[in-house]
Design an enzyme around this catalytic site. Structure first.
Site, PDB file in Angstrom:
ATOM      1  N   TYR A   1      21.906 -15.325  33.563  1.00  0.00           N
ATOM      2  CA  TYR A   1      22.409 -14.449  34.628  1.00  0.00           C
ATOM      3  C   TYR A   1      23.545 -13.590  34.053  1.00  0.00           C
ATOM      4  O   TYR A   1      24.464 -14.118  33.422  1.00  0.00           O
ATOM      5  CB  TYR A   1      22.903 -15.364  35.748  1.00  0.00           C
TER       6      TYR A   1
ATOM      7  N   ASP B   1      21.935 -23.509  34.865  1.00  0.00           N
ATOM      8  CA  ASP B   1      21.915 -22.751  36.110  1.00  0.00           C
ATOM      9  C   ASP B   1      20.526 -22.977  36.709  1.00  0.00           C
ATOM     10  O   ASP B   1      19.537 -22.407  36.262  1.00  0.00           O
ATOM     11  CB  ASP B   1      22.169 -21.270  35.815  1.00  0.00           C
TER      12      ASP B   1
END
Ligand SMILES: *Cc1c(COP(=O)(O)O)cnc(C)c1O
Length: 419
Positions: A133, A205
């Site tokens: 990300y 994540d």
């Protein structure tokens, strides 16, 4: 004096329930039961009330002097939460096999920062998956570098290169699978095992899959991070993040978040809990719709490649099938040739897809994405694919009828061709 020693019992009738989660319960059952404790609801209602409280009162000076056990689930002061937040973090812990606890953060980005700051100190080296990300990359430059922490990016699909990056100071590894934007699925058990062998903490994540789709701790990760903003919230109306960890790291995570003053509002915690109850159902629906739409896109002449690990034959499908127990509605596709202007015509013509960041809500979203910008250890488009095919569209499939979404995309392709 009298009112101080009298407690709430007697106001709310107590209906004790004997239902408790066990390992045998299936995911859809677990999300309806997780975190529900009689001591937080009185047993009389299903969800804990929204406890809006900074001050928690003590019975008398002796009680105050004694303090309260500084543990989760104990009244102390608003920054340590109240039953609304405790119920949410307990629920997330119960859904993550191997977790000893879950810390809540005001956003997914705050959760990533909380995990990194718990583990890393000056002189340490962090490895980040190159398809992470984008704000995680920014964090390395803007937050960690000034603290004397070095970050190196790695190609998550090249295990020997990853292994070669480790040095004596490598302290943590931040993984993400499927990767943001381009959805590469990596061999998490292998990457986490190498980190462990080298004495590094592995964090993932896990926003895309959630605990329902990927049991991160069971696959060797030390910390599982989620943006609750996405699937758990599920209604595009709240920001929150979480980190779940086993007994080795949970206490340190909790202390660091308290030192940093992190707290989430009880109103938002109640919304997240409400979202959680329908998450299994929503994920099931959006996964099935996404699969149908991805299959339709794969047959379109305008599409070079569909980046959807749930789709048989798509990149990462085999590893996804090996390690994951579910998917979601987020995937991307690569346009054949095309131009930025043509891609904009496609996107602008869509009526049911909102143009906007975030994902995991009940409504479908679309964004143009440019993976090349956020990479340093890998290249986009990948070597071996046509360099003309580099423009990507990301879809977040919501709860609409997939036939309507397909008709909308068909309109988009017609507009793209129409110039
Ligand atoms: C959205 C997102 C985050 C950050 O969550 P916020 O709540 O927006 O801060 C982290 N990781 C991934 C993969 C995301 O998509």
């Amino acid at each position: 004096m009298g009112h101080r020693s009298s407690h709430a019992q007697g106001i709310v009738p107590r209906y004790r329930r004997s239902r408790r989660l066990s390992r045998e319960h299936r995911p859809a059952t677990r999300v309806t039961e997780a975190g529900r404790r009689d001591e937080w609801t009185g047993g009389a209602v299903v969800s804990p009330p929204v406890w809006r409280a900074s001050t928690h009162l003590y019975a008398d000076c002796a009680d105050l002097a004694k303090g309260r056990p500084n543990e989760d689930g104990q009244f102390y002061y608003g920054r340590r939460g109240s039953p609304t937040q405790w119920a949410l973090s307990a629920a997330l812990t119960e859904l993550e096999p191997g977790a000893a606890g879950t810390v809540l953060y005001p956003s997914g980005v705050a959760a990533i920062a909380g995990a990194l700051l718990t583990v890393l100190k000056q002189g340490d080296v962090l490895l980040i998956s190159d398809n992470a990300y984008e704000p995680s990359r920014t964090m390395a430059a803007q937050l960690l570098a000034p603290l004397g922490i070095t970050t190196r990016f790695f190609d998550p699909l090249d295990i020997p290169a990853y292994q070669a990056l480790f040095c004596d100071n490598t302290r943590a590894v931040l993984l993400e699978s499927p990767g943001s934007l381009t959805m590469e699925v990596c061999d998490i058990p292998a990457l986490a095992a190498i980190a462990r062998e080298r004495g590094a903490v592995s964090m993932i994540d896990n926003t895309w899959a959630s605990q329902l789709g990927f049991a991160a701790l069971s696959h060797g990760c030390d910390m599982s991070i989620m943006a609750l903003t996405k699937h758990v919230g599920g209604h595009s109306d709240l920001m929150m993040g979480s980190v779940s960890a086993g007994p080795e790291w949970y206490p340190a995570l909790r202390i660091k978040s308290q030192v940093l003053g992190h707290v989430v509002s009880p109103d938002d915690a109640a919304l997240a809990l409400r979202g959680l109850r329908t998450m299994a159902l929503r994920l099931q629906h959006s996964t099935a719709s996404a699969l149908q739409i991805a299959g339709w896109l794969a047959a379109r002449p305008e599409v070079a490649q569909v980046l959807c690990p749930m789709l048989p034959g798509a990149p990462g499908h085999d590893l996804w099938q090996r390690d994951f127990t579910g998917g979601c509605g987020l995937f991307s596709f690569v346009l054949k040739g095309s131009s930025v202007a043509a891609r904009a015509r496609l996107i602008d013509a869509l009526e049911l897809f909102g143009i906007g960041y975030s994902w995991g809500g009940f409504e479908s979203l679309v964004t143009p994405v440019d993976p090349a910008r956020a990479r340093s250890a890998t290249v986009w488009p990948s070597i071996g694919t046509d360099p003309q095919d580099r423009l990507v569209v990301r879809l977040s499939i919501g709860l609409e009828d997939p036939a309507d979404l397909i008709a909308d995309l068909e309109r988009g392709f017609a507009a793209m061709a129409g110039a």
